[in-house]
Write a protein that holds these residues in place. Structure first.
Motif, mmCIF file in Angstrom:
data_model
loop_
_atom_site.group_PDB
_atom_site.id
_atom_site.type_symbol
_atom_site.label_atom_id
_atom_site.label_comp_id
_atom_site.label_asym_id
_atom_site.label_seq_id
_atom_site.Cartn_x
_atom_site.Cartn_y
_atom_site.Cartn_z
ATOM 1 N N LEU A 75 21.071 -11.664 -22.933
ATOM 2 C CA LEU A 75 21.822 -10.435 -23.182
ATOM 3 C C LEU A 75 22.724 -10.573 -24.396
ATOM 4 C CD1 LEU A 75 22.777 -9.460 -19.507
ATOM 5 C CD2 LEU A 75 21.185 -8.265 -21.012
ATOM 6 N N THR A 76 23.376 -11.717 -24.512
ATOM 7 C CA THR A 76 24.259 -11.929 -25.659
ATOM 8 C C THR A 76 23.475 -11.969 -26.966
ATOM 9 O OG1 THR A 76 25.756 -13.206 -24.251
ATOM 10 C CG2 THR A 76 26.034 -13.435 -26.621
ATOM 11 N N GLY A 77 22.339 -12.664 -26.959
ATOM 12 C CA GLY A 77 21.526 -12.735 -28.168
ATOM 13 C C GLY A 77 20.921 -11.403 -28.556
ATOM 14 N N SER A 78 20.608 -10.563 -27.574
ATOM 15 C CA SER A 78 19.985 -9.270 -27.888
ATOM 16 C C SER A 78 20.958 -8.311 -28.564
ATOM 17 C CB SER A 78 19.444 -8.634 -26.607
ATOM 18 O OG SER A 78 20.495 -8.321 -25.705
ATOM 19 N N THR A 80 22.580 -8.754 -31.159
ATOM 20 C CA THR A 80 22.441 -8.824 -32.611
ATOM 21 C C THR A 80 21.417 -7.814 -33.135
ATOM 22 O OG1 THR A 80 20.788 -10.589 -32.403
ATOM 23 C CG2 THR A 80 23.093 -11.247 -32.646
ATOM 24 N N PHE A 81 20.514 -7.339 -32.280
ATOM 25 C CA PHE A 81 19.541 -6.335 -32.722
ATOM 26 C C PHE A 81 20.174 -4.957 -32.881
ATOM 27 C CE2 PHE A 81 16.839 -9.541 -30.702
ATOM 28 C CZ PHE A 81 15.854 -9.698 -31.655
ATOM 29 N N LEU A 82 21.363 -4.779 -32.352
ATOM 30 C CA LEU A 82 21.994 -3.456 -32.381
ATOM 31 C C LEU A 82 22.687 -3.154 -33.705
ATOM 32 C CD1 LEU A 82 23.592 -3.439 -28.803
ATOM 33 C CD2 LEU A 82 21.338 -2.604 -29.504
ATOM 34 N N VAL A 83 22.963 -4.165 -34.484
ATOM 35 C CA VAL A 83 23.723 -3.964 -35.725
ATOM 36 C C VAL A 83 22.916 -4.476 -36.905
ATOM 37 C CG1 VAL A 83 25.965 -4.101 -34.584
ATOM 38 C CG2 VAL A 83 24.893 -6.180 -35.450
ATOM 39 N N THR A 84 23.257 -3.989 -38.066
ATOM 40 C CA THR A 84 22.626 -4.426 -39.303
ATOM 41 C C THR A 84 23.690 -4.528 -40.384
ATOM 42 O OG1 THR A 84 20.896 -3.941 -40.930
ATOM 43 C CG2 THR A 84 22.077 -2.062 -40.000
ATOM 44 N N VAL A 85 23.473 -5.417 -41.331
ATOM 45 C CA VAL A 85 24.398 -5.619 -42.437
ATOM 46 C C VAL A 85 23.700 -5.171 -43.714
ATOM 47 C CG1 VAL A 85 25.792 -7.288 -43.714
ATOM 48 C CG2 VAL A 85 25.476 -7.556 -41.247
ATOM 49 N N GLY A 86 24.264 -4.188 -44.382
ATOM 50 C CA GLY A 86 23.692 -3.654 -45.605
ATOM 51 C C GLY A 86 24.719 -3.513 -46.701
ATOM 52 N N PRO A 87 24.353 -2.803 -47.744
ATOM 53 C CA PRO A 87 25.304 -2.606 -48.861
ATOM 54 C C PRO A 87 26.581 -1.895 -48.443
ATOM 55 C CG PRO A 87 23.065 -2.013 -49.500
ATOM 56 C CD PRO A 87 23.046 -2.226 -48.022
ATOM 57 N N GLY A 89 28.013 -2.236 -45.573
ATOM 58 C CA GLY A 89 28.705 -3.000 -44.551
ATOM 59 C C GLY A 89 27.962 -3.020 -43.237
ATOM 60 N N LEU A 90 28.708 -3.132 -42.155
ATOM 61 C CA LEU A 90 28.131 -3.251 -40.821
ATOM 62 C C LEU A 90 27.813 -1.882 -40.260
ATOM 63 C CD1 LEU A 90 27.519 -5.570 -38.781
ATOM 64 C CD2 LEU A 90 29.700 -5.030 -37.701
ATOM 65 N N GLY A 91 26.625 -1.740 -39.684
ATOM 66 C CA GLY A 91 26.246 -0.453 -39.111
ATOM 67 C C GLY A 91 25.254 -0.635 -37.980
ATOM 68 N N TRP A 92 24.951 0.484 -37.311
ATOM 69 C CA TRP A 92 23.990 0.443 -36.219
ATOM 70 C C TRP A 92 22.574 0.354 -36.778
ATOM 71 C CZ3 TRP A 92 25.703 -0.520 -31.575
ATOM 72 C CH2 TRP A 92 26.984 -0.115 -31.218
ATOM 73 N N ALA A 93 21.760 -0.507 -36.214
ATOM 74 C CA ALA A 93 20.385 -0.705 -36.675
ATOM 75 C C ALA A 93 19.473 0.347 -36.080
ATOM 76 C CB ALA A 93 19.894 -2.098 -36.305
ATOM 77 N N ASP A 94 18.572 0.863 -36.896
ATOM 78 C CA ASP A 94 17.588 1.828 -36.413
ATOM 79 C C ASP A 94 16.600 1.124 -35.476
ATOM 80 O OD1 ASP A 94 18.760 3.777 -37.978
ATOM 81 O OD2 ASP A 94 17.427 3.427 -39.691
ATOM 82 N N GLY A 95 16.434 1.663 -34.308
ATOM 83 C CA GLY A 95 15.538 1.056 -33.334
ATOM 84 C C GLY A 95 16.066 -0.218 -32.719
ATOM 85 N N GLY A 96 17.341 -0.504 -32.919
ATOM 86 C CA GLY A 96 17.905 -1.738 -32.389
ATOM 87 C C GLY A 96 17.942 -1.776 -30.874
ATOM 88 N N VAL A 97 18.218 -0.621 -30.282
ATOM 89 C CA VAL A 97 18.298 -0.576 -28.817
ATOM 90 C C VAL A 97 16.936 -0.902 -28.208
ATOM 91 C CG1 VAL A 97 18.762 0.898 -26.839
ATOM 92 C CG2 VAL A 97 20.201 1.062 -28.877
ATOM 93 N N ARG A 99 14.468 -2.681 -29.600
ATOM 94 C CA ARG A 99 14.141 -4.098 -29.792
ATOM 95 C C ARG A 99 14.941 -4.982 -28.849
ATOM 96 N NH1 ARG A 99 14.158 -2.531 -35.307
ATOM 97 N NH2 ARG A 99 16.290 -3.340 -35.549
ATOM 98 N N ALA A 100 16.225 -4.649 -28.639
ATOM 99 C CA ALA A 100 17.039 -5.429 -27.704
ATOM 100 C C ALA A 100 16.500 -5.316 -26.283
ATOM 101 C CB ALA A 100 18.491 -4.959 -27.770
ATOM 102 N N ALA A 101 16.073 -4.104 -25.900
ATOM 103 C CA ALA A 101 15.514 -3.919 -24.559
ATOM 104 C C ALA A 101 14.213 -4.694 -24.403
ATOM 105 C CB ALA A 101 15.293 -2.430 -24.291
ATOM 106 N N ASP A 102 13.390 -4.727 -25.465
ATOM 107 C CA ASP A 102 12.139 -5.494 -25.403
ATOM 108 C C ASP A 102 12.420 -6.982 -25.177
ATOM 109 O OD1 ASP A 102 10.851 -3.143 -25.870
ATOM 110 O OD2 ASP A 102 10.364 -3.563 -27.968
ATOM 111 N N VAL A 103 13.397 -7.511 -25.908
ATOM 112 C CA VAL A 103 13.723 -8.934 -25.782
ATOM 113 C C VAL A 103 14.246 -9.251 -24.385
ATOM 114 C CG1 VAL A 103 15.276 -10.750 -26.594
ATOM 115 C CG2 VAL A 103 14.123 -9.281 -28.246
#
Length: 246
Positions: A75-78, A80-87, A89-97, A99-103
């Motif tokens: 659960l803790t490792g998953s 990291t799929f919820l956020v992304t780092v871009g130009p 700054g930090l934001g919500w990742a598209d499809g992160g939920v 991918r986290a649920a799959d893991v």
């Protein structure tokens, strides 16, 4: 002794050959890894849980206690799929939920498959038979010694923690950190000393590179071996059926 080991020694599946139980748990593990995470992982997890609690009669509390720490890591490792780092700054990742649920789903199903085998098969029944599969004898014996030393370390840790608590070693945060440092150093020194004495004892008994142990003969070709692939087949058929539904 760990609760999962105690459950394995008391398991009604103890009389079955480890290879047959490995076929059952391994087949389910393959389903958890190969089938699509939705609905494959939940279906595999549900079937594995039903087999563990209903057929193998693994105690639910023991299964929960053994699964909570690995699931916590998953659960803790998953997260990291919820956020992304871009130009920006930090934001919500598209499809992160998703991918986290799959893991989490795959990890839960795979973990239950492994606990099914661990909760029904003592390691003492498995390790001596690994050499028949071609594994080096040295590797198997090192694994057995590490398994034995694990209980020594756990028992030493428990005794030292009880002694520290009796001397008010956890009365404050500063004292707790100091006790934790002392615990780590004491466990390392005692484990190293125990390993050295174990090596000296083996040398004194004429150790030549292999430890001869008595292995109880368990028949492999039984009715249990024939039914071992059925849970995996049920998981595959159920997943394919659910996928075909509109």
């Amino acid at each position: 002794m760990l609760a999962i080991d105690a459950a394995a020694y008391r398991s009604p599946w103890r009389r079955h050959h480890p290879a047959a139980k490995a076929l059952l748990a391994g087949g389910l593990l393959g389903c958890a890894l190969v089938l699509p995470p939705w609905p494959g992982a939940p279906v595999t997890a549900a079937i594995t849980l039903a087999v563990a609690l209903g057929w193998a009669r693994v105690p639910p509390r023991t299964l929960l206690r053994a699964a909570r720490t690995p699931l916590g890591f998953a659960l803790t490792g998953s997260l990291t799929f919820l956020v992304t780092v871009g130009p920006d700054g930090l934001g919500w990742a598209d499809g992160g939920v998703r991918r986290a649920a799959d893991v989490v789903a795959r990890c839960t199903a795979a973990l239950l498959c492994q606990l099914l085998f661990a909760g029904t098969t003592p390691l003492a029944d498995t390790l001596p038979r690994l050499t028949r599969l071609g594994l080096p004898v040295t590797l198997v014996e090192v694994a057995a010694l590490i398994y034995r030393m694990l209980f020594v370390v756990l028992d030493t840790t428990r005794r030292i923690r009880d002694a520290q608590a009796g001397r008010l070693g956890t009365r404050s945060l500063r004292a707790a950190w100091r006790s934790l440092g002392g615990l780590g150093s004491a466990v390392f020194i005692r484990s190293f000393d125990r390993a050295r004495r174990l090596e000296a004892g083996l040398a004194g008994r004429g150790y030549t590179g292999s430890l001869s142990v008595a292995v109880a003969e368990i028949p492999l070709k039984t009715r249990f071996l024939a039914t071992a692939p059925l849970p995996a087949a049920l998981a595959i058929l159920t997943t394919l059926t659910l996928q075909s539904l509109p």
